[in-house]
Write a protein that holds these residues in place. Structure first.
Motif, short mmCIF file in Angstrom:
data_model
loop_
_atom_site.label_atom_id
_atom_site.label_comp_id
_atom_site.label_asym_id
_atom_site.label_seq_id
_atom_site.Cartn_x
_atom_site.Cartn_y
_atom_site.Cartn_z
N ARG A 101 0.88 -1.17 0.00
CA ARG A 101 0.00 0.00 0.00
C ARG A 101 0.91 1.22 0.00
NH1 ARG A 101 -5.24 1.05 0.32
NH2 ARG A 101 -5.91 2.85 1.52
N TYR A 159 -10.48 -1.91 5.18
CA TYR A 159 -9.56 -2.37 4.14
C TYR A 159 -9.83 -3.82 3.74
CZ TYR A 159 -5.08 -4.08 2.24
OH TYR A 159 -4.11 -4.68 1.48
N ILE A 186 -16.90 10.16 -5.65
CA ILE A 186 -17.63 9.27 -4.75
C ILE A 186 -18.63 8.52 -5.62
CG2 ILE A 186 -17.33 10.48 -2.56
CD1 ILE A 186 -20.01 11.76 -2.90
N HIS A 187 -19.17 7.41 -5.08
CA HIS A 187 -20.05 6.59 -5.90
C HIS A 187 -21.08 7.46 -6.60
CE1 HIS A 187 -23.21 6.94 -2.83
NE2 HIS A 187 -22.19 6.94 -2.00
N GLU A 194 -20.64 13.40 2.97
CA GLU A 194 -19.84 12.32 2.39
C GLU A 194 -18.94 12.90 1.31
OE1 GLU A 194 -22.14 9.28 0.46
OE2 GLU A 194 -20.46 7.88 0.45
N ARG A 244 -22.79 -0.59 1.30
CA ARG A 244 -23.37 -0.76 -0.03
C ARG A 244 -22.23 -0.98 -1.01
NH1 ARG A 244 -26.71 2.62 -3.93
NH2 ARG A 244 -26.04 4.50 -2.84
N VAL A 292 -20.53 -0.37 -4.03
CA VAL A 292 -20.62 0.63 -5.10
C VAL A 292 -19.27 0.84 -5.79
CG1 VAL A 292 -22.58 1.94 -4.21
CG2 VAL A 292 -20.26 2.47 -3.40
N GLU A 336 -9.23 0.47 0.45
CA GLU A 336 -9.95 0.93 1.64
C GLU A 336 -11.14 1.77 1.23
OE1 GLU A 336 -6.91 1.96 5.31
OE2 GLU A 336 -7.35 3.46 3.84
#
Lengths: 388, 285
Positions: A308, B57, A323-324, B244, B83, B85, B63
């Motif tokens: 990482r 993670y 973001i999604h 978010e 969720r 996604v 992560e």
């Protein structure tokens, strides 16, 4: 910060630089300094004073950087190039940890620290200012931004490298057209944050270095240099040079940029700059204070060994705000606004300081020559929201 | 190379190094949403406050910032409702009992449940936004006598998208909690309300002068819910939202989660509405 070494100064000849580098190497430091390479002055390992870019200066303008010859044959005739000391204190890619699968679980190991501390030779006032800014970002120094009193974290790698590093500052004898440190409140003379400070004294047949002590460990090296005591004339000569450099700065950052930009987040100028901005991220890569990073997960072919890593990132990429469902900053203008308002305005809120030192790198290395001073001035000339 | 040993307490020795946890239970919640129950490999409890989140993670993949959905008064089990996604959350979804994940946290400012003592408490949730609110609901129900009326407004896209359905029914069955549910769109059998969650707020059921509201859901839903609450009489200082943003570090050094002058990871994710109202309204900030 006052100390018992205040005002300890000496003068050494041109050869004294070699002695300084040798002493630092003997003291266990990896010596890093400016070198002319690939048409630019970059910061690399230097083993002796011969590695320094003697007689190399440069021309800078928006989107333009060319090395030129310096008739005085100075070691530090150049100003700032595309790199900064950031690449050593906060490396572009660092392994955070490595891991290995063990049955259903895994183990984690941290990487070994760098074997040697760095000694930086030739740090300019704007660069020391940049280090002081990153010190606040990465938790090496306290800050007075809004996050005080909330959760605070330190970047342990930065803190370790920064604490061990030795700084040899150099005062600027000239400014590039892109320099505006004076309007950001520092430079072109290095006033603090160094262990030793050099002023290259050239003229009337002399080529010497005024050397000033800034810390205890600087004093330990200074005492072994064999420099003759400095006279008031030497100090005055150095000051005259930095004043001349300051006088060369004709275009500054408009005052009050932080409040101005905070009040003009929806100004039409953002759309205008977006027409020119290529979203190439050069400004963020050359900036000595930009600190954003992303993480990368790498596995070997078996998938059992992983790494990482943390890598410099830029707010100009689409992924940055993902973001999604999609990125927050879809448009080029919102990404340019993020960079510039963060640098000049939101940084104050976050860390109690501007994020800009006036080094001018973002101007020089912008392929289309967008000038952060001009963009601020354009908004200042026609603010959409009058400041309260 | 030295092996980093997780420090005791919530944080590991280095904030970027995860602490190993084992999956003790996996439960499917919705078609794309699942809950993982975790316990620390070293057996130590994981203390957190309602509304805080962890970086979770998946080995070799990555992560993701995930809010904690379990009971803060049962710190021996760490619960995340996720969720799927993206890459990391998809990988977390494929884990089975006994598998290991890495956890960094807890991070962020919590829902200030104590500030609501003596007040009515209004929870407004949209979709999976119910998950970050659940620890606060648990805490309020544990300390039920400290609060006035407790109202839960929940909106989901369709009846099939309703999270924690059995729990909502159990809360609704209590005499000391009122639960109101609505869906955007009806599919299959649904005898309940249809419409957006802001319409439920308009129906009231709480003291307009002595209520604290905790709102979590899609950003646009939170904006309109906060406006509806304020219109209903709540002070902006009594309305709290959870934001978010993209996060890579969760400790304020990667820069990804910036929202104007704040870092959502450490200045948020829970914000008081009057603090976040203006930045929220700026386009693509």
């Amino acid at each position: 910060m006052g100390n018992s070494n205040d005002g300890v100064r000496g003068v050494m000849g041109r050869d004294g630089l070699d002695g300084l580098i040798v002493l630092l190497r003997e003291a266990g430091y990896e010596t890093i300094g400016p070198r002319a390479r690939d048409g630019a002055v970059t910061y690399e390992a230097v083993e002796s004073a011969a590695d320094l870019p003697w007689g190399v200066a440069e021309e800078q303008a928006g989107g333009r950087y060319r090395l030129t010859e310096d008739a005085s044959n100075a070691a530090f005739a150049h100003t700032v190039g595309p790199q900064s000391w950031k690449k050593y204190l906060y490396p572009p890619r660092q392994t955070l940890w490595t891991g290995e699968r063990t049955g259903k679980g895994f183990t984690i190991e941290s990487p070994a620290p760098e074997p040697k501390p760095y000694a930086f030779i030739g740090a300019r006032a704007c660069e020391l200012a940049a280090v002081a800014i990153q010190d606040k970002v990465f938790g090496y120094a306290p800050h007075h931004g809004r996050a005080v009193g909330q959760q605070q974290f330190a970047d342990s790698g930065y803190v370790r490298r920064r604490g061990a590093a030795f700084f040899v500052a150099v005062d600027c004898r000239r400014s590039a057209d892109t320099c505006f440190c004076c309007s950001m409140g520092g430079g072109p003379a290095a006033e603090s944050g160094f262990d030793l400070r050099l002023s290259e004294l050239i003229g009337d047949g002399r080529h010497e270095f005024l050397i000033e002590v800034g810390s205890e460990r600087g004093r330990a090296i200074f005492d072994r240099l064999g420099a003759r005591p400095a006279t008031t004339a030497d100090v005055a000569a150095a000051k005259a040079q930095t004043q001349a450099a300051a006088a060369m700065q004709t275009k500054g950052m408009p005052q009050g940029a932080a409040a101005l930009l905070a009040d003009n987040l929806e100004h039409p100028q953002w759309a205008k700059v977006a027409e020119r901005c290529l979203n190439c991220a050069n400004c963020t890569m050359v900036c000595p204070t930009c600190f954003c990073s992303t993480v990368e997960d790498v596995t070997d072919l078996t998938g059992d060994k992983v790494e990482r890593a943390r890598r410099w990132d830029s707010c100009f990429t689409m992924d940055f705000s993902y973001i999604h469902g999609g990125g927050i900053r879809q448009s080029g203008q919102s990404r340019y606004r993020q960079w510039m308002t963060h640098k000049l305005s939101h940084w104050e809120e976050q860390f109690g300081t501007s994020g800009c030192t006036g080094c001018g790198r973002c101007v020089t290395w912008c392929p289309v020559g967008i000038d952060i001073r001009e963009e601020t001035a354009a908004i200042a000339a026609a603010p959409k929201n009058k400041q309260a | 190379m030295d092996t980093i040993l997780p420090a005791s307490g919530g944080f590991t020795a280095d904030p970027m190094t995860p602490r190993p946890f084992l999956v003790t239970k996996r439960r499917k919640e919705l078609s794309d949403t699942f809950t993982l129950e975790l316990s620390a490999a070293d057996g130590k409890p994981f203390a957190f406050k309602p509304g805080q989140f962890n970086m979770v993670y998946a080995f070799g993949v990555g992560e993701a910032p995930i809010s904690i959905s379990g009971d803060p008064d049962q710190p021996e089990t760490l619960v995340h409702t996720i969720r799927a996604v993206g890459k990391a959350t998809d990988a977390l979804g494929m884990l089975a009992e006994g598998d290991m994940v890495g956890v960094r946290g807890p991070y962020g400012n919590p829902w200030p449940v104590e500030e609501a003592y003596g007040d009515d408490v209004v929870f407004v949730a949209g979709g999976v936004g119910l998950a970050p609110l659940r620890p606060a609901i648990y805490r309020v129900l544990t300390e039920r006598e400290r609060f006035g009326r407790v109202v839960i407004y929940y909106g989901a896209r369709t009846p099939e998208d309703m999270l924690f359905r059995k729990e909502l029914q159990a809360w609704r069955a209590r005499f000391d909690v009122s639960v109101h549910v609505t869906v955007d769109r009806v599919t299959g059998k649904w005898g309940g309300k249809v419409g957006v969650v802001t319409q439920l707020i308009k129906s009231g059921g709480f003291d307009r002068h002595a209520s604290t509201a905790f709102v979590c859901g899609p950003e646009v839903m939170m904006r309109y819910s906060a406006e509806a609450l304020v219109e209903r009489g709540l002070a902006k200082t009594d309305v709290w939202l959870s934001m978010e943003r993209n996060m890579k570090c969760a400790v304020g050094i990667c820069g990804h989660c910036q929202l104007g002058g704040s870092f959502v990871c450490k200045d948020g994710p829970v914000y008081r509405y009057d603090v976040i109202e203006k930045p929220m309204a700026v386009w693509e900030l």
